[in-house]
Every structure is written in C-alpha cells, then in structure tokens.
Design an enzyme around this catalytic site. Structure first.
Site, PDB file in Angstrom:
ATOM      1  N   TYR A   1      62.357 -38.426  25.291  1.00 33.79           N
ATOM      2  CA  TYR A   1      61.036 -37.968  25.711  1.00 33.79           C
ATOM      3  C   TYR A   1      60.805 -36.479  25.482  1.00 33.79           C
ATOM      4  O   TYR A   1      59.706 -36.051  25.188  1.00 33.79           O
ATOM      5  CB  TYR A   1      60.821 -38.257  27.204  1.00 33.79           C
ATOM      6  CG  TYR A   1      60.658 -39.732  27.498  1.00 33.79           C
ATOM      7  CD1 TYR A   1      59.409 -40.335  27.442  1.00 33.79           C
ATOM      8  CD2 TYR A   1      61.753 -40.521  27.789  1.00 33.79           C
ATOM      9  CE1 TYR A   1      59.254 -41.690  27.689  1.00 33.79           C
ATOM     10  CE2 TYR A   1      61.611 -41.885  28.034  1.00 33.79           C
ATOM     11  CZ  TYR A   1      60.358 -42.458  27.984  1.00 33.79           C
ATOM     12  OH  TYR A   1      60.210 -43.805  28.203  1.00 33.79           O
TER      13      TYR A   1
ATOM     14  N   GLU B   1      69.738 -46.636  30.869  1.00 35.64           N
ATOM     15  CA  GLU B   1      69.855 -45.271  31.379  1.00 35.64           C
ATOM     16  C   GLU B   1      70.879 -45.131  32.509  1.00 35.64           C
ATOM     17  O   GLU B   1      70.533 -44.900  33.672  1.00 35.64           O
ATOM     18  CB  GLU B   1      68.486 -44.746  31.809  1.00 35.64           C
ATOM     19  CG  GLU B   1      67.476 -44.762  30.659  1.00 35.64           C
ATOM     20  CD  GLU B   1      66.111 -44.204  31.036  1.00 35.64           C
ATOM     21  OE1 GLU B   1      65.873 -43.941  32.221  1.00 35.64           O
ATOM     22  OE2 GLU B   1      65.282 -44.023  30.136  1.00 35.64           O
TER      23      GLU B   1
ATOM     24  N   HIS C   1      67.620 -52.875  34.505  1.00 34.34           N
ATOM     25  CA  HIS C   1      66.748 -51.699  34.495  1.00 34.34           C
ATOM     26  C   HIS C   1      66.468 -51.353  35.966  1.00 34.34           C
ATOM     27  O   HIS C   1      65.348 -51.403  36.428  1.00 34.34           O
ATOM     28  CB  HIS C   1      65.466 -51.991  33.711  1.00 34.34           C
ATOM     29  CG  HIS C   1      64.720 -50.773  33.252  1.00 34.34           C
ATOM     30  ND1 HIS C   1      64.380 -50.542  31.943  1.00 34.34           N
ATOM     31  CD2 HIS C   1      64.228 -49.710  33.940  1.00 34.34           C
ATOM     32  CE1 HIS C   1      63.705 -49.411  31.835  1.00 34.34           C
ATOM     33  NE2 HIS C   1      63.600 -48.880  33.049  1.00 34.34           N
TER      34      HIS C   1
ATOM     35  N   ASN D   1      66.632 -43.505  24.357  1.00 31.63           N
ATOM     36  CA  ASN D   1      65.360 -43.201  25.024  1.00 31.63           C
ATOM     37  C   ASN D   1      65.159 -41.693  24.948  1.00 31.63           C
ATOM     38  O   ASN D   1      65.940 -40.931  25.535  1.00 31.63           O
ATOM     39  CB  ASN D   1      65.397 -43.616  26.497  1.00 31.63           C
ATOM     40  CG  ASN D   1      65.407 -45.117  26.682  1.00 31.63           C
ATOM     41  OD1 ASN D   1      65.346 -45.873  25.722  1.00 31.63           O
ATOM     42  ND2 ASN D   1      65.484 -45.560  27.924  1.00 31.63           N
TER      43      ASN D   1
ATOM     44  N   ARG E   1      60.686 -55.193  24.136  1.00 25.27           N
ATOM     45  CA  ARG E   1      61.811 -54.901  25.036  1.00 25.27           C
ATOM     46  C   ARG E   1      61.308 -54.998  26.479  1.00 25.27           C
ATOM     47  O   ARG E   1      60.407 -54.256  26.876  1.00 25.27           O
ATOM     48  CB  ARG E   1      62.356 -53.495  24.743  1.00 25.27           C
ATOM     49  CG  ARG E   1      63.430 -53.096  25.719  1.00 25.27           C
ATOM     50  CD  ARG E   1      64.107 -51.758  25.392  1.00 25.27           C
ATOM     51  NE  ARG E   1      65.048 -51.474  26.453  1.00 25.27           N
ATOM     52  CZ  ARG E   1      64.961 -50.439  27.296  1.00 25.27           C
ATOM     53  NH1 ARG E   1      64.010 -49.532  27.168  1.00 25.27           N
ATOM     54  NH2 ARG E   1      65.845 -50.297  28.254  1.00 25.27           N
TER      55      ARG E   1
ATOM     56  N   GLU F   1      62.952 -46.278  23.877  1.00 25.80           N
ATOM     57  CA  GLU F   1      61.790 -45.776  24.612  1.00 25.80           C
ATOM     58  C   GLU F   1      61.370 -44.442  24.025  1.00 25.80           C
ATOM     59  O   GLU F   1      62.215 -43.580  23.766  1.00 25.80           O
ATOM     60  CB  GLU F   1      62.096 -45.526  26.103  1.00 25.80           C
ATOM     61  CG  GLU F   1      62.252 -46.767  26.927  1.00 25.80           C
ATOM     62  CD  GLU F   1      62.525 -46.455  28.400  1.00 25.80           C
ATOM     63  OE1 GLU F   1      62.128 -45.370  28.873  1.00 25.80           O
ATOM     64  OE2 GLU F   1      63.155 -47.302  29.043  1.00 25.80           O
TER      65      GLU F   1
END
Ligand code: IFM
Length: 484
Positions: A295, A167, A122, A293, A78, A353
């Site tokens: 985290y 995002e 992005h 994504n 990606r 991600e």
C-alpha cells in the site's frame, strides 16, 4: 496522458475481500463467534463502535456480488473463508451449512470463469480458540492445519490456488503486542509466540492442503511496506533496514530461508524458546506462489525507537496520502518486488492486495474517484516495471472489490471499486471500476486490438480514461487459462 503497462499472457486480473469485512450474518447457520465479533463489540475498540455484524451482507447477496465481478470482468477472486463458520467450535465437527456457503460460492465463480483464490485465515480466529490461549499456544497451529485439511477435503477438487494466512504481521504484532486488532492483547512475549505459531500453522497447512489436493498451489500473503532511508547516511539506512527486518523479514526469512532475521531477533530480545526442532523446516516448506500486499512506504531516519518499540517513521505533512494516512508511493511496489526477487528464491508472485481509501462522494448516482483510478494506474505501471525487471508476477488483486469494514477504522474508510451504501446495501460501480473493467477487457482481448499497441511479448495495455472502447491491447488472443 496514456499510461501503458504490460503483463504476461494468462495474467490473473482480480479483486480481493475478506470474510469478516464483507459477510455479515455473524449468527446465521450456526457460525461460531470469532475474536473480531468479541473485540469489535467492546466499547472504544473501533471507530463509532462499528462491527462486522452486517457489513456488506455478502452472505446473503453473494450472487449479486458475483454479477458485479462479471461486470468488472475480473478473472480471479481472492476471498477468505471464515474458520468459525466452517468449524464453529474451532476444532472438530465441520458445519455443513458453513462449508456449504463456500462450496456454492466456488461453484458459482467457476461457472462464470472466475478462478477462486481463497485465503484460509484473514484474522477471524474462533473465539473458543482464543479462550484456550490463541495463537501464542502451539496447539492453535495444529488446529489451523486440521481446519485447512477440512476445507481442502471439501473444496480441493475445484480450488487450485490457496493462501494460508493473511498478513502474519497484523495477526501477531498488532493482535498480541500492539493491541489495535483483535484479540487486542498487549504482551510482548505473546506476540513472539503468536508470530512463530502463525508461521508454523502456515507450514503445516501447506502440507495439509497438498495432502488433500495434490495439484494445489499454496502460499502465504505478507503485508510489506517499503521501509526506506531518508538519506544515504548509514544511521538512516540502519533504521530502515531494522524496520524492514521487523515488519517483512520476520515473516519472509523463515518461509524462504528457514531462519529469523538476526537483527530483528536481537531487537525483540527473543530467546526463540518456542522454536522446537524441525519447526523451521516445516515453516520453510516450499510454497508454490507468494502473495504481496503493498500500500505505501515508510521513511526512516535516525529518530530512535517509537513507543511501539519500532524505528520511528518520519512524518511529512506535504505528502499525497489516502484517507488511511498512507503516502501514495507506487515506485515502492516495484522496488520491493525487485528486492524480494533478488533476496529470495521466490516462486511466482501475486499482488494479493493493493488499493486506496479516498473520500468518495456519490454525485447523481455516480462516484467520480479519479484519485483511486490514478493510484491503481500508477501501481499497475510500477508492477509492470517489476515484471520487465524479471519478477515472475502472475496476477493482481485490487483491494477491494467493494467498500467494506475496515477493522478498527470501521466503515469510514472506503477502499472499494464498488460503492456500498450500508443503509440500503445498494452497490454502485465507481468510475475506477469502469476504468478497471476497460483495462481488463483490453488485456484479455475482449475488445479489439489496435495498432497503437507495442509488441513486447506481453499484453500491452494502453488506457486513457473512459469509456472502455479507448483501451488498446496488443495480443487479442490472450490465454485466460490458469497461467500460474
Ligand atoms: O482491509 C485491509 C485488509 O483486511 C488487510 N490488508 C490491508 C487492508 C487495508 O487496510
């Protein structure tokens, strides 16, 4: 300890990057200025005044970087396409040199069996479009759709997996309201307008890409923290749910339900004046896959609203954190995937991600990043649990392939599987990269199957440390075709 995780056959094992974070070469071959070029050069905006001018010099070293991908054995990559490289003036003429770079990259990836999953946006908006009002202007959504058409026209014969926007929360909220990302505005109404137009641009781009390449699979990538209540107390739960609605629901409800979440709309006092008739139908155009994504998590209680107008997260000093300050909380990934699967009519999902920044050191030419390996291993397990709970997960992209420019945080935050020395541009595979290679080798059957494996219908990977030959795999004949 042996950790095992099972993913379906054809699972895409990947790594992710983004154009401004790795390419450098910001003035080469007629590339236009982006909002990040402009904003990162303003003193005080980034740690150490760091900019993406050179970054990992990937624009010149992309062949070498594909060799690194081959060493890892990743089956999917990606990356993002820089709008100002492809259309330097934002709208209008396509730069042959700019699109040529991605054209060669795609060919080279396919030649070595790596499936490209490009993202169209992005965060590097052409500065000329920001000067014309940026995302708060409706015309930017249409300019984005035209750019999507231009790229899909040229790459769509070979690229079959696309992401529109990376995002949207960061683009709109952090870029136009909080001001910690380019273009660095601090305007509540600009944020509301930008958020709507980013989603509108996404919906328009889905149709534009498919018009150019009818068998394309298209989706959006959302960053989702797991916003959790500190306790079962109703006030704590309300705070967590509001935070979830502001951060995730704001971007996912429109795409999957065709409406904005009421609690967040009320919180932001939005009169929805930007929403024209038909917009919500465009935004909720059916997507073919969805990108997550993940985290960390955020804990919430009834602490009120912070100075960013959001439910204040609770800070604990004693948690295991990455150097970004983010708590390591793998269960949150499983919980969110299962929640989204229950709440939305989801298409196939990808972890687009997941990864961690830690204080790596080079010791005798190696990077012993056991903390990163542990982080990944635990998140792979959590994702596999979500699969077992019914989530249709098709792939996993580790953030990031290599250390890179962490936006306003500069070069101090190292997320890579591969270490980058920014002085010499030397690349070193960290221990986590060798471990990931062994996981992929086991899962894809490029090493021998072993009797330790469990037959549960998937590819059961049991991996204990290094080297790769300790990994085991259930099904040696994994289909590496496009499972998605
Ligand atoms: O580096 C970023 C990436 O560009 C977007 N998602 C989060 C990553 C880590 O902060």
């Amino acid at each position: 300890m042996t950790t095992s995780f099972s993913f379906p056959s054809g699972f895409h094992w990947g790594a992710a990057t983004a154009s401004y974070q790795i390419e450098g070469a910001v003035r080469d071959d007629g590339r236009g200025e982006s909002i990040w070029d402009r904003w990162s050069h303003i003193p005080g905006n980034t740690v150490n005044g760091d900019t993406g001018d050179v970054a990992c010099d990937h624009y010149h070293r992309w062949r070498e970087d594909i060799q690194l991908m081959q060493q890892l054995g990743i089956t999917a990559y990606r990356f993002s396409i820089a709008w100002p490289r492809v259309i330097p003036t934002g709208t209008g003429e396509v730069s042959a040199a700019g699109i040529g770079f991605y054209d060669r990259l795609v060919d080279a990836l396919l030649e070595v069996g790596i499936t490209p999953f490009p993202t169209l946006y992005h965060w590097d908006l052409p500065q000329v479009l920001e000067d014309d009002g940026g995302w708060p202007e409706r015309r930017t959504a249409y300019a984005f759709a035209d750019y999507a058409t231009a790229v899909a026209d040229r790459l769509g014969d070979r690229v079959k997996h696309w992401w529109t926007i990376n995002e949207p929360f960061c683009v709109a909220d952090l870029g136009y309201r909080v001001g910690t990302k380019a273009p660095g505005r601090h305007d509540h109404h600009d944020f509301l307008a930008a958020a709507h137009h980013v989603l509108l641009g996404h919906g328009l781009a889905v149709t534009a890409i498919k018009a150019a390449s009818p068998d394309a699979q298209v989706g959006i990538v959302a960053n989702v923290d797991n916003h959790m209540p500190r306790s079962a107390h109703p006030a704590d739960r309300r705070a967590a749910e509001l935070a979830h609605a502001i951060h995730s629901g704001w971007y996912l409800d429109p795409v999957f339900r065709g409406e904005y979440p009421e609690a967040a709309v009320n919180h932001h006092h939005w009169d929805q004046r930007e929403v024209a008739p038909g917009d919500m139908e465009i935004i909720s155009t059916r997507v073919d896959h969805h990108g997550v994504n993940y985290y960390t998590r955020k804990l919430h209680g009834d602490e009120g609203i912070d100075d960013l107008e959001r439910p204040a997260p609770i800070l604990h000093a004693d948690l295991h954190r990455t150097t970004m300050g983010w708590e390591v909380y793998p269960d949150g990934l499983r919980e969110l995937l299962v929640r989204f699967n229950e709440e939305y009519d989801l298409p196939p999902v990808y972890i687009t991600e997941n990864g961690a920044a830690f204080p790596d050191e080079v010791v005798d030419g190696a990077v012993h990043d056991g903390d990163r390996r542990d982080y990944l291993e635990r998140h792979f397990s959590a994702a596999a649990e979500a699969v077992a709970a019914g989530v249709d997960l098709r792939g996993y992209f580790v953030w990031s392939l290599m250390d890179n420019y962490e936006w306003a945080r500069g070069y101090g935050q190292r997320f890579g599987l591969v270490r980058v020395d920014y002085e010499t541009q030397e690349r070193i595979l960290k221990d986590s990269a060798h471990w990931y290679a062994s996981v992929i080798a086991a899962a894809t059957g490029s090493i021998e199957a072993s009797e330790e494996a469990v037959d549960d219908g998937g590819d059961e990977v049991g991996v204990e440390g290094l080297p790769a030959d300790e990994a085991t795999v259930e099904d040696g004949s994994v289909d590496q075709g496009d499972g998605a």
